[in-house]
Design a protein around this motif. Structure first.
Motif, PDB file in Angstrom:
ATOM      1  N   PRO A 123       0.807  -1.239   0.000  1.00  0.00           N
ATOM      2  CA  PRO A 123       0.000   0.000   0.000  1.00  0.00           C
ATOM      3  C   PRO A 123       0.834   1.280   0.000  1.00  0.00           C
ATOM      4  O   PRO A 123       0.395   2.299  -0.549  1.00  0.00           O
ATOM      5  CB  PRO A 123      -0.816  -0.129   1.299  1.00  0.00           C
ATOM      6  CG  PRO A 123      -0.938  -1.597   1.528  1.00  0.00           C
ATOM      7  CD  PRO A 123       0.376  -2.168   1.059  1.00  0.00           C
ATOM      8  N   ILE A 124       2.037   1.235   0.571  1.00  0.00           N
ATOM      9  CA  ILE A 124       2.888   2.426   0.569  1.00  0.00           C
ATOM     10  C   ILE A 124       3.313   2.760  -0.856  1.00  0.00           C
ATOM     11  O   ILE A 124       3.342   3.934  -1.249  1.00  0.00           O
ATOM     12  CB  ILE A 124       4.117   2.206   1.474  1.00  0.00           C
ATOM     13  CG1 ILE A 124       3.669   1.886   2.893  1.00  0.00           C
ATOM     14  CG2 ILE A 124       5.034   3.426   1.456  1.00  0.00           C
ATOM     15  CD1 ILE A 124       4.771   1.424   3.816  1.00  0.00           C
ATOM     16  N   LEU A 125       3.624   1.715  -1.636  1.00  0.00           N
ATOM     17  CA  LEU A 125       3.947   1.960  -3.045  1.00  0.00           C
ATOM     18  C   LEU A 125       2.749   2.553  -3.769  1.00  0.00           C
ATOM     19  O   LEU A 125       2.893   3.498  -4.550  1.00  0.00           O
ATOM     20  CB  LEU A 125       4.358   0.646  -3.721  1.00  0.00           C
ATOM     21  CG  LEU A 125       4.587   0.746  -5.231  1.00  0.00           C
ATOM     22  CD1 LEU A 125       5.849   1.546  -5.524  1.00  0.00           C
ATOM     23  CD2 LEU A 125       4.689  -0.630  -5.871  1.00  0.00           C
ATOM     24  N   GLY A 126       1.555   2.001  -3.505  1.00  0.00           N
ATOM     25  CA  GLY A 126       0.359   2.521  -4.161  1.00  0.00           C
ATOM     26  C   GLY A 126       0.151   4.000  -3.886  1.00  0.00           C
ATOM     27  O   GLY A 126      -0.126   4.787  -4.808  1.00  0.00           O
ATOM     28  N   ILE A 127       0.297   4.395  -2.630  1.00  0.00           N
ATOM     29  CA  ILE A 127       0.152   5.809  -2.268  1.00  0.00           C
ATOM     30  C   ILE A 127       1.182   6.659  -3.000  1.00  0.00           C
ATOM     31  O   ILE A 127       0.877   7.733  -3.547  1.00  0.00           O
ATOM     32  CB  ILE A 127       0.290   5.978  -0.737  1.00  0.00           C
ATOM     33  CG1 ILE A 127      -0.879   5.314  -0.031  1.00  0.00           C
ATOM     34  CG2 ILE A 127       0.383   7.447  -0.355  1.00  0.00           C
ATOM     35  CD1 ILE A 127      -0.678   5.164   1.462  1.00  0.00           C
ATOM     36  N   THR A 128       2.427   6.176  -3.039  1.00  0.00           N
ATOM     37  CA  THR A 128       3.503   6.930  -3.681  1.00  0.00           C
ATOM     38  C   THR A 128       3.240   7.115  -5.164  1.00  0.00           C
ATOM     39  O   THR A 128       3.460   8.203  -5.722  1.00  0.00           O
ATOM     40  CB  THR A 128       4.844   6.201  -3.467  1.00  0.00           C
ATOM     41  OG1 THR A 128       5.017   5.919  -2.080  1.00  0.00           O
ATOM     42  CG2 THR A 128       6.008   7.045  -3.954  1.00  0.00           C
ATOM     43  N   LEU A 129       2.748   6.078  -5.826  1.00  0.00           N
ATOM     44  CA  LEU A 129       2.470   6.170  -7.262  1.00  0.00           C
ATOM     45  C   LEU A 129       1.308   7.117  -7.536  1.00  0.00           C
ATOM     46  O   LEU A 129       1.328   7.871  -8.523  1.00  0.00           O
ATOM     47  CB  LEU A 129       2.175   4.781  -7.820  1.00  0.00           C
ATOM     48  CG  LEU A 129       3.326   3.769  -7.728  1.00  0.00           C
ATOM     49  CD1 LEU A 129       2.886   2.411  -8.249  1.00  0.00           C
ATOM     50  CD2 LEU A 129       4.550   4.261  -8.477  1.00  0.00           C
ATOM     51  N   VAL A 130       0.302   7.108  -6.672  1.00  0.00           N
ATOM     52  CA  VAL A 130      -0.802   8.064  -6.827  1.00  0.00           C
ATOM     53  C   VAL A 130      -0.286   9.488  -6.705  1.00  0.00           C
ATOM     54  O   VAL A 130      -0.703  10.393  -7.446  1.00  0.00           O
ATOM     55  CB  VAL A 130      -1.903   7.787  -5.780  1.00  0.00           C
ATOM     56  CG1 VAL A 130      -2.900   8.935  -5.718  1.00  0.00           C
ATOM     57  CG2 VAL A 130      -2.628   6.483  -6.111  1.00  0.00           C
ATOM     58  N   LEU A 131       0.657   9.707  -5.786  1.00  0.00           N
ATOM     59  CA  LEU A 131       1.216  11.050  -5.595  1.00  0.00           C
ATOM     60  C   LEU A 131       2.021  11.494  -6.820  1.00  0.00           C
ATOM     61  O   LEU A 131       2.035  12.689  -7.153  1.00  0.00           O
ATOM     62  CB  LEU A 131       2.085  11.082  -4.341  1.00  0.00           C
ATOM     63  CG  LEU A 131       1.327  10.923  -3.014  1.00  0.00           C
ATOM     64  CD1 LEU A 131       2.294  10.872  -1.841  1.00  0.00           C
ATOM     65  CD2 LEU A 131       0.318  12.060  -2.823  1.00  0.00           C
ATOM     66  N   ILE A 132       2.689  10.546  -7.509  1.00  0.00           N
ATOM     67  CA  ILE A 132       3.378  10.910  -8.753  1.00  0.00           C
ATOM     68  C   ILE A 132       2.369  11.367  -9.794  1.00  0.00           C
ATOM     69  O   ILE A 132       2.562  12.389 -10.474  1.00  0.00           O
ATOM     70  CB  ILE A 132       4.182   9.714  -9.300  1.00  0.00           C
ATOM     71  CG1 ILE A 132       5.387   9.418  -8.422  1.00  0.00           C
ATOM     72  CG2 ILE A 132       4.656  10.002 -10.734  1.00  0.00           C
ATOM     73  CD1 ILE A 132       6.209   8.244  -8.903  1.00  0.00           C
TER      74      ILE A 132
END
Length: 542
Positions: free
Chosen positions: A219-228
């Motif tokens: 989920p941390i990766l998912g959040i980071t990709l959404v922020l990109i």
């Protein structure tokens, strides 16, 4: 049925069908864990071969200084796609999706996973995410050129199609989370009578540790990709320093996932090796409990060491000390595994067949990768080799030399069980030898280049690096020749080879006590487990 009931004769009718459909529909709508495992296997193997082709193109470009076969922009795009394909489409989903689905439910005595439809949905998400990534290569400004890490601020500003590629990886992340949830639930709830935690096969232990990393870190990766995507589409300024953002925060968020992701890649590989070595050594595994606990320790400690990727980006001396210390700590459970594997080999009646050769290669190559990782984990030496070819060599020793060779070991060990046919042994051994020699020429040379100061991700280089780059490229040709021979021999054998029935390896886990290929629901009657698979009491090992 006892754990050591004699293997039954081969099942009739080939592969399983639970949909009432025929053709491709009977596969892509099946909820049988074995068909889903093979769907994953075919998918990840196809993407692996694409990634190998892209990597070969990169080596051809680096064969000599200057322009060889492509320009700088094309080179950036190809190494980005190579990284994204190999990491997100092959090695992260490879073990849990393919061999986890194929083998794990049978090894614990279950008829299927806990959530069969969710299992199928996770494969569909994987395919949808992969399709989105492929579409991103040909639309909206062309292939992303940021590297697989999508580092800001470049990924927020480049005109290439980063947003769509990032969205595809985001979708694949959901697939990984669902697989983790399914496996944790299955291992907790569906173990056969008598299959206590102390009797679980070590491959199952490794999948269990991996599943928790998938659930908690992805989920941390998912959040980071959404922020990109928000950065690119909305100009939020969270990471872009021109808008008051902090690019270092992106690195923290990305590596908080991506270093644990290394253990998603390597832990199941360690489980495969722990299953194969006792079978081909004709000995019980040495230190079963410590190998099982070390899988959990690697998953836990490995989630705390992400900062060693950032020693040169600017952090306090205290943070450097803590992250460096934790990096050395996480080496301890890995070393425990290596010690126990070697101790299992000691005075064993070793049979050097293809699965065992790949497993032994794993121990050596993973050890080289791990020891070179300690050089990167110590800040003083990391500063000198950071972002050089040394890092590329280290990473490939761990991931391809480790997880990749374990994946080939698993292919040779388990696939004949599910196809009911086997490959030719001599070509498999020749393929292994070519891959092993080619791999070391390719990547050990890269580590030397890094020590000499050659940066990674560079399209061109100084003339003094030319000789070793040529040697490295020749190594890639040898390794690819071995890989081609491996694939041709393996699949020719699985489709047209001699019958593979009974338990020719002498395996003692539950998958070797049922028909070949396994029936649709695995077991004709509920199995009763009376002792662990590594006790070797009764029958099992010849």
């Amino acid at each position: 049925m006892s754990l050591y009931e004699h293997p039954q004769p081969a099942a009739e009718g080939g592969f399983w069908s639970d949909t009432g459909k025929s053709g491709i529909a009977s596969w892509i709508f099946s909820t049988d864990h074995k068909r889903i495992g093979l769907l994953y296997f075919y998918s990840v193997l196809a993407f692996f071969l694409v990634g190998v082709l892209l990597g070969l193109l990169l080596r051809l470009e680096l064969m000599a200084p200057g322009h060889t076969i492509m320009g700088a922009q094309t080179y950036n795009a190809i190494f980005t796609v190579h990284g994204v394909v190999m990491i997100f489409l092959f090695i992260i989903p490879g073990f849990p999706g393919a061999f986890g689905n194929l083998v794990m439910p049978i090894q614990i005595g279950a008829r299927d996973v806990s959530f069969p439809r969710l299992n199928l949905f996770s494969w569909w998400l994987y395919i949808i995410g992969a399709a989105i990534i492929l579409v991103s290569l040909f639309t909206g400004g062309g292939p992303p050129d940021t590297g697989w890490t999508f580092y800001v601020p470049f990924s927020a500003r480049t005109g290439t199609n980063v947003s769509l590629a990032v969205f595809g990886v985001f979708i694949i992340g959901f697939s990984s989370i669902l697989t983790g949830v399914n496996f944790v639930t299955t291992i907790h709830r569906l173990r056969a009578e008598g299959m206590t935690w102390g009797r679980l096969p070590l491959f199952v232990w490794s999948l269990y540790a991996t599943a928790w990393v998938q659930i908690l870190a992805t989920p941390i990766l998912g959040i980071t990709l959404v922020l990109i995507m928000a950065e690119r589409l909305l100009g939020t300024g969270l990471f872009d320093p021109a808008l008051g953002g902090d690019p270092i925060m992106f690195q923290h968020l990305f590596w908080i996932y991506s270093h644990p992701a290394v253990y998603i890649m390597i832990l199941p590989a360690m489980g495969v090796i722990s299953d194969i070595i006792p079978v081909f050594s004709r000995k019980p595994i040495f230190g079963y409990k410590m190998i099982a606990f070390s899988s959990l320790a690697i998953a836990a400690a490995g989630s705390l060491v992400w900062g060693h990727h950032m020693f040169t980006s600017g952090m306090s001396d205290t943070a450097i000390l803590v992250f460096s210390f934790l990096t050395f700590v996480v080496a301890i459970p890995s070393a425990i595994k290596v010690f126990n594997w070697v101790s299992t080999l000691y005075k064993g009646s070793i049979s050097l067949e293809a699965p065992m050769l790949f497993a032994l290669s794993f121990i050596l190559l993973f050890s080289i990768g791990g020891l070179s990782g300690l050089i990167l984990g110590a800040a003083a030496t990391d500063i000198h080799v950071h972002d050089t070819h040394f890092v590329v060599g280290h990473f490939h020793y761990v991931i391809l030399g480790g997880s990749g060779f374990a994946f080939f070991a698993a292919m040779h060990y388990w696939l004949p069980k599910f196809y009911g046919r086997r490959y030719a042994e001599k070509p498999a051994i020749v393929a292994w030898a070519l891959m092993f020699v080619g791999f070391n020429i390719l990547y050990f040379t890269m580590q030397v280049l890094g020590m000499q100061g050659m940066p990674r991700r560079y399209y061109d280089y100084l003339p003094e690096f030319a000789t070793l780059n040529l040697v490295s490229t020749i190594g890639s040709w040898i390794m690819v020749a071995g890989l081609v021979l491996l694939m041709v021999n393996l699949f020719r054998g699985l489709l047209w080879g001699p019958p593979f029935t009974g338990n020719p390896w002498g395996g003692a886990t539950l998958e070797w006590s049922i028909p070949t290929p396994p029936p649709t629901e695995n077991f004709e009657e509920e199995p009763l487990v009376t002792h662990g698979p590594y006790d070797f009491k009764g029958t099992g090992i010849p």
